[in-house]
Design a protein around this motif. Structure first.
Motif, short mmCIF file in Angstrom:
data_model
loop_
_atom_site.label_atom_id
_atom_site.label_comp_id
_atom_site.label_asym_id
_atom_site.label_seq_id
_atom_site.Cartn_x
_atom_site.Cartn_y
_atom_site.Cartn_z
N GLU A 77 0.84 -1.20 0.00
CA GLU A 77 0.00 0.00 0.00
C GLU A 77 0.87 1.25 0.00
OE1 GLU A 77 -4.18 -0.69 1.98
OE2 GLU A 77 -2.61 -1.12 3.46
N VAL A 78 0.48 2.21 -0.82
CA VAL A 78 1.20 3.48 -0.92
C VAL A 78 0.34 4.58 -0.32
CG1 VAL A 78 2.21 5.18 -2.48
CG2 VAL A 78 2.42 2.74 -3.00
N ILE A 79 0.91 5.33 0.60
CA ILE A 79 0.24 6.46 1.25
C ILE A 79 1.00 7.73 0.90
CG2 ILE A 79 -0.49 7.46 3.45
CD1 ILE A 79 -0.16 4.57 4.64
N VAL A 80 0.32 8.71 0.35
CA VAL A 80 0.97 9.98 0.05
C VAL A 80 0.61 11.00 1.12
CG1 VAL A 80 1.11 9.56 -2.43
CG2 VAL A 80 -0.89 10.71 -1.51
N VAL A 81 1.60 11.75 1.54
CA VAL A 81 1.40 12.83 2.52
C VAL A 81 1.63 14.13 1.78
CG1 VAL A 81 2.14 13.85 4.70
CG2 VAL A 81 2.16 11.35 4.41
N ALA A 82 0.61 14.98 1.74
CA ALA A 82 0.65 16.17 0.88
C ALA A 82 0.16 17.39 1.64
CB ALA A 82 -0.21 15.94 -0.37
N SER A 83 0.46 18.55 1.05
CA SER A 83 -0.06 19.81 1.58
C SER A 83 -0.21 20.76 0.40
CB SER A 83 0.90 20.41 2.62
OG SER A 83 2.13 20.75 2.02
N GLY A 84 -1.08 21.71 0.55
CA GLY A 84 -1.26 22.68 -0.52
C GLY A 84 -0.13 23.68 -0.60
N LYS A 85 0.58 23.88 0.51
CA LYS A 85 1.66 24.87 0.54
C LYS A 85 2.76 24.35 1.44
CE LYS A 85 0.91 28.77 2.65
NZ LYS A 85 0.61 29.52 1.42
N SER A 203 2.08 13.03 -11.80
CA SER A 203 2.86 11.89 -12.28
C SER A 203 2.71 10.69 -11.35
CB SER A 203 4.33 12.28 -12.43
OG SER A 203 5.10 11.20 -12.88
N ILE A 204 2.84 10.93 -10.05
CA ILE A 204 2.77 9.83 -9.08
C ILE A 204 1.37 9.24 -9.03
CG2 ILE A 204 2.83 9.32 -6.61
CD1 ILE A 204 5.28 11.10 -6.41
N THR A 205 0.35 10.09 -8.97
CA THR A 205 -1.01 9.57 -8.83
C THR A 205 -1.51 8.88 -10.09
OG1 THR A 205 -1.88 11.76 -9.42
CG2 THR A 205 -1.66 11.25 -7.07
N GLN A 206 -0.98 9.27 -11.25
CA GLN A 206 -1.43 8.65 -12.49
C GLN A 206 -0.68 7.37 -12.82
OE1 GLN A 206 -1.17 11.66 -15.53
NE2 GLN A 206 -2.96 12.78 -14.79
N ASN A 207 0.51 7.19 -12.24
CA ASN A 207 1.33 6.04 -12.59
C ASN A 207 1.41 4.97 -11.51
OD1 ASN A 207 2.80 6.59 -15.34
ND2 ASN A 207 2.85 8.54 -14.24
N ILE A 208 1.02 5.30 -10.29
CA ILE A 208 1.14 4.36 -9.17
C ILE A 208 -0.23 4.22 -8.50
CG2 ILE A 208 2.28 3.89 -6.98
CD1 ILE A 208 4.47 5.86 -7.86
N PRO A 209 -0.67 3.01 -8.20
CA PRO A 209 -1.90 2.86 -7.42
C PRO A 209 -1.70 3.40 -6.01
CG PRO A 209 -1.28 0.78 -8.48
CD PRO A 209 -0.10 1.70 -8.60
N ILE A 210 -2.46 4.41 -5.63
CA ILE A 210 -2.33 5.05 -4.32
C ILE A 210 -3.47 4.59 -3.43
CG2 ILE A 210 -2.15 7.23 -3.09
CD1 ILE A 210 0.11 6.81 -5.07
N ALA A 211 -3.12 4.07 -2.24
CA ALA A 211 -4.14 3.62 -1.31
C ALA A 211 -4.90 4.79 -0.70
CB ALA A 211 -3.52 2.76 -0.21
N GLY A 212 -4.21 5.92 -0.51
CA GLY A 212 -4.89 7.07 0.07
C GLY A 212 -3.94 8.22 0.29
N ALA A 213 -4.54 9.41 0.45
CA ALA A 213 -3.76 10.64 0.66
C ALA A 213 -4.07 11.23 2.03
CB ALA A 213 -4.08 11.66 -0.43
N VAL A 214 -3.03 11.68 2.69
CA VAL A 214 -3.15 12.40 3.97
C VAL A 214 -2.79 13.86 3.70
CG1 VAL A 214 -2.24 12.65 6.31
CG2 VAL A 214 -2.59 10.35 5.34
N ILE A 215 -3.70 14.77 4.03
CA ILE A 215 -3.49 16.19 3.80
C ILE A 215 -3.09 16.85 5.12
CG2 ILE A 215 -4.46 18.33 2.90
CD1 ILE A 215 -4.40 16.11 0.85
N VAL A 216 -1.97 17.57 5.10
CA VAL A 216 -1.46 18.25 6.29
C VAL A 216 -1.68 19.74 6.14
CG1 VAL A 216 0.54 18.66 7.77
CG2 VAL A 216 0.28 16.45 6.60
N SER A 217 -2.20 20.37 7.20
CA SER A 217 -2.41 21.82 7.18
C SER A 217 -2.34 22.36 8.60
CB SER A 217 -3.77 22.16 6.56
OG SER A 217 -3.99 23.58 6.56
#
Length: 328
Positions: A77-85, A203-217
């Motif tokens: 499972e792949v988990i991405v940790v992202a933020s808008g800024k 690129s990552i979301t279109q090429n790799i199956p992502i189990a879910g995204a965690v948004i940090v703010s």
């Protein structure tokens, strides 16, 4: 110009580095400049037949659809940790989330990929230096600390070298960091995404199956605006948003224990309610988190009994619960 270590020059030959690397991109030959009314304009030179041919090519291109997603070998499972800024504590959260996942269940194997090519933070946060070794298959072996397998562009370039690359070069680098690494067998791969909603995210979301995204703010309004954009981007590319983490939620005075909401209160909670996603947890603004991060000794491993470490472990537990509802 980015100076790569000699043993990785061939591996990372994405493009020839030259003096024009940060120059103005060349216009395709079908674009020709024209001068009208003393204004410099770009006119698309085409005939009626050429225009129809172009439209047909566009239709054929769109018919191909998005790139086919290909799982990363050995990763469940792949988990991405992202933020808008930037500046909201995303990388620190990603590191402590990875450590929290393993702390909550030591039978799980966890990896950490630093996808922030322009500003890699994982080497510093995980106290890792050096070059990855190569396997017989010419794959890079991740560097390991605290039981976490890590890969970052920071391992391949000099520590203070600026990475001045155009988008396509960054995409090629990301592909190599993902596909040309011997990850072994991982239950979770946590990807520390760069801030924003640009090429790397797509690129990552279109090429790799992502189990879910965690948004940090943070709870601050300006950060929440960008966090919402980030969440909406993941929805557009059909990646489940596991929830929001409200970082730097409250400051507690170490002398009198008075609590101050420096960046506002409950902003991320309100955004989570608006988006219809879960609030994964609150992380306080605490000196212990900053000091341990700067030393390369993340709080989850260096102060496991602290309230700050417990906050990260609660976030990790909430992520696992959400993953169970969105099996990949």
């Amino acid at each position: 110009m980015v100076k790569l270590h000699d043993s990785y020059k061939k591996l990372l030959q994405i493009y020839n580095f030259s003096s024009n690397i940060i120059g103005t991109p060349l216009l395709p030959s079908r674009f020709v400049p024209s001068h009208q009314n003393n204004r410099h304009e770009i006119r698309f030179k085409t005939s009626g037949a050429g225009e129809r041919t172009l439209q047909e090519r566009q239709r054929q291109h769109m018919a191909r659809g998005l790139p086919k997603q290909k799982p990363i070998a050995g990763v469940k499972e792949v988990i991405v940790v992202a933020s808008g800024k930037g500046g909201v504590g995303k990388s620190t959260t990603a590191v402590n989330l990875a450590l929290g996942l393993m702390a909550n269940d030591q039978s799980k194997s966890v990896g950490l990929l630093d996808a922030d090519v322009y500003g890699p933070s994982i080497p510093k946060l995980m106290n890792l230096k050096g070059n990855p070794e190569l396997t017989d298959n010419n794959l890079m072996r991740p560097l390991v600390n605290f039981g976490i397998s890590c890969m970052s562009m920071g391992f391949l370039v000099e520590e203070v070298a600026p990475i001045v690359w155009r988008g396509l070069m960054v995409m090629s680098a990301i592909e190599k960091l993902v596909r040309q690494v011997d990850w072994g067998n991982l239950d979770y791969l946590v990807i520390d995404m760069p801030p924003g909603t640009g090429d790397v995210q797509l690129s990552i979301t279109q090429n790799i199956p992502i189990a879910g995204a965690v948004i940090v703010s943070t709870p601050q309004d300006i950060a929440l605006l960008d966090a919402r954009r980030g969440a909406e981007m993941f929805r557009k590319v059909n990646v489940p948003v596991l929830g929001l983490v409200q970082n730097m939620s409250v400051f507690q005075c170490p002398k009198c224990n008075h609590q101050t909401h420096i960046f506002g209160s409950d902003g991320a909670k309100e955004l989570a309610h608006t988006l219809g996603v879960e609030m994964l947890g609150d992380i306080p603004l605490h000196l212990n988190i900053r000091e341990t991060s700067d030393k390369g000794q993340p709080v989850v491993v260096s102060s496991p009994n602290s309230p700050e470490a417990e906050a990260y472990r609660r976030v990790a537990a909430a992520v696992v619960r959400r993953l169970a509802k969105h099996p990949s």
